[in-house]
Scaffold this motif. Structure first.
Motif, PDB file in Angstrom:
ATOM      1  N   ILE A  94       0.855  -1.182   0.000  1.00 20.16           N
ATOM      2  CA  ILE A  94       0.000   0.000   0.000  1.00 20.16           C
ATOM      3  C   ILE A  94       0.892   1.233   0.000  1.00 20.16           C
ATOM      4  O   ILE A  94       1.805   1.355   0.829  1.00 20.16           O
ATOM      5  CB  ILE A  94      -0.932   0.030   1.237  1.00 20.16           C
ATOM      6  N   PHE A  95       0.615   2.135  -0.935  1.00 20.34           N
ATOM      7  CA  PHE A  95       1.370   3.379  -1.074  1.00 20.34           C
ATOM      8  C   PHE A  95       0.450   4.575  -0.843  1.00 20.34           C
ATOM      9  O   PHE A  95      -0.714   4.548  -1.237  1.00 20.34           O
ATOM     10  CB  PHE A  95       1.929   3.518  -2.496  1.00 20.34           C
TER      11      PHE A  95
ATOM     12  N   TYR B 183      -6.344  11.158   6.170  1.00 22.79           N
ATOM     13  CA  TYR B 183      -7.101  12.412   6.143  1.00 22.79           C
ATOM     14  C   TYR B 183      -7.943  12.416   4.876  1.00 22.79           C
ATOM     15  O   TYR B 183      -7.537  11.870   3.844  1.00 22.79           O
ATOM     16  CB  TYR B 183      -6.168  13.626   6.148  1.00 22.79           C
ATOM     17  N   VAL B 184      -9.102  13.030   4.960  1.00 26.37           N
ATOM     18  CA  VAL B 184      -9.970  13.147   3.791  1.00 26.37           C
ATOM     19  C   VAL B 184      -9.180  13.803   2.660  1.00 26.37           C
ATOM     20  O   VAL B 184      -8.499  14.811   2.872  1.00 26.37           O
ATOM     21  CB  VAL B 184     -11.234  13.967   4.135  1.00 26.37           C
ATOM     22  N   GLY B 185      -9.229  13.190   1.470  1.00 26.16           N
ATOM     23  CA  GLY B 185      -8.550  13.737   0.301  1.00 26.16           C
ATOM     24  C   GLY B 185      -7.226  13.084  -0.044  1.00 26.16           C
ATOM     25  O   GLY B 185      -6.686  13.319  -1.117  1.00 26.16           O
ATOM     26  N   LEU B 186      -6.692  12.251   0.876  1.00 20.53           N
ATOM     27  CA  LEU B 186      -5.441  11.578   0.557  1.00 20.53           C
ATOM     28  C   LEU B 186      -5.704  10.430  -0.412  1.00 20.53           C
ATOM     29  O   LEU B 186      -6.733   9.782  -0.364  1.00 20.53           O
ATOM     30  CB  LEU B 186      -4.757  11.040   1.814  1.00 20.53           C
ATOM     31  N   ILE B 187      -4.735  10.181  -1.295  1.00 24.08           N
ATOM     32  CA  ILE B 187      -4.838   9.121  -2.305  1.00 24.08           C
ATOM     33  C   ILE B 187      -3.962   7.947  -1.875  1.00 24.08           C
ATOM     34  O   ILE B 187      -2.819   8.139  -1.445  1.00 24.08           O
ATOM     35  CB  ILE B 187      -4.349   9.613  -3.683  1.00 24.08           C
ATOM     36  N   TRP B 188      -4.510   6.739  -2.032  1.00 22.80           N
ATOM     37  CA  TRP B 188      -3.798   5.504  -1.726  1.00 22.80           C
ATOM     38  C   TRP B 188      -3.769   4.626  -2.963  1.00 22.80           C
ATOM     39  O   TRP B 188      -4.676   4.664  -3.783  1.00 22.80           O
ATOM     40  CB  TRP B 188      -4.493   4.766  -0.583  1.00 22.80           C
TER      41      TRP B 188
ATOM     42  N   PRO C  65       4.621   8.082  -5.243  1.00 21.43           N
ATOM     43  CA  PRO C  65       4.163   7.018  -4.345  1.00 21.43           C
ATOM     44  C   PRO C  65       5.148   6.825  -3.192  1.00 21.43           C
ATOM     45  O   PRO C  65       6.356   6.757  -3.400  1.00 21.43           O
ATOM     46  CB  PRO C  65       4.127   5.779  -5.247  1.00 21.43           C
ATOM     47  N   MET C  66       4.621   6.777  -1.979  1.00 22.48           N
ATOM     48  CA  MET C  66       5.421   6.581  -0.771  1.00 22.48           C
ATOM     49  C   MET C  66       4.914   5.313  -0.090  1.00 22.48           C
ATOM     50  O   MET C  66       3.739   5.239   0.261  1.00 22.48           O
ATOM     51  CB  MET C  66       5.260   7.773   0.184  1.00 22.48           C
ATOM     52  N   ILE C  67       5.791   4.323   0.109  1.00 24.55           N
ATOM     53  CA  ILE C  67       5.371   3.059   0.699  1.00 24.55           C
ATOM     54  C   ILE C  67       4.910   3.270   2.146  1.00 24.55           C
ATOM     55  O   ILE C  67       5.577   3.939   2.915  1.00 24.55           O
ATOM     56  CB  ILE C  67       6.493   1.991   0.620  1.00 24.55           C
TER      57      ILE C  67
ATOM     58  N   GLN D 233       5.256  -7.230  -6.921  1.00 18.21           N
ATOM     59  CA  GLN D 233       5.979  -7.130  -8.191  1.00 18.21           C
ATOM     60  C   GLN D 233       5.742  -5.786  -8.878  1.00 18.21           C
ATOM     61  O   GLN D 233       6.307  -5.515  -9.922  1.00 18.21           O
ATOM     62  CB  GLN D 233       5.552  -8.255  -9.146  1.00 18.21           C
ATOM     63  N   GLY D 234       4.878  -4.946  -8.299  1.00 23.46           N
ATOM     64  CA  GLY D 234       4.658  -3.613  -8.835  1.00 23.46           C
ATOM     65  C   GLY D 234       3.455  -3.459  -9.741  1.00 23.46           C
ATOM     66  O   GLY D 234       3.250  -2.387 -10.320  1.00 23.46           O
TER      67      GLY D 234
END
Length: 103
Positions: free
Chosen positions: A34-35, A61-66, A43-45, A72-73
Motif C-alpha cells: 500500500i502506497f 485524512y480526507v482527500g489523501l490518495i492511496w 508514491p510513498m510506501i 511485483q509492482g
C-alpha cells in the motif's frame, strides 16, 4: 480501476485536516503493498507487505490518495480517502470500497 487511475500522471493527494481511517483488506492469495500518493504525485510506501487475508487500519485524512499494488509492482487500484472509516477490500485487479462506516 486496474490501469486507468493507476497511470494518471495528475493523481496526487490533497492536503487535508479532517481525520479519517482506511482499513485495507487483502483478498488476494499473494502479498500486496500500500502506497500513499503524496502532494506532488510520488508514491510513498506505507505498508510494505500485507499478507493474504490480512487487514490493517491506516490513519488518514480526507482527500489523501492511496494505491494498492502487488509486490511485483502491478497496480491493483487507487482511491481517495472519504469521510469516516472506509474498508478497502483489495482483490484481483480492483479495490472494492464498502460504504464509509461511522467512526
Amino acid at each position: 480501476i486496474c490501469s486507468g487511475s493507476c497511470s494518471d500522471p495528475t493523481l496526487r493527494s490533497i492536503s487535508g485536516s479532517i481525520p479519517a481511517q482506511m482499513e485495507f483488506v487483502n483478498m488476494l492469495s499473494e502479498p500486496i503493498q500500500i502506497f500513499w500518493i503524496d502532494y506532488v504525485g510520488n508514491p510513498m510506501i506505507y505498508i510494505n507487505q500485507l499478507g493474504p487475508g490480512e487487514r490493517r487500519t491506516q490513519p488518514s485524512y480526507v482527500g489523501l490518495i492511496w494505491k494498492a499494488s502487488t509486490v511485483q509492482g502491478v497496480c491493483l487500484g487507487t482511491f481517495r480517502t472519504p469521510h469516516g472509516k472506509t474498508v478497502a477490500r483489495i482483490n484481483s485487479c480492483s479495490v472494492e470500497r464498502s460504504s464509509p462506516l461511522a467512526p
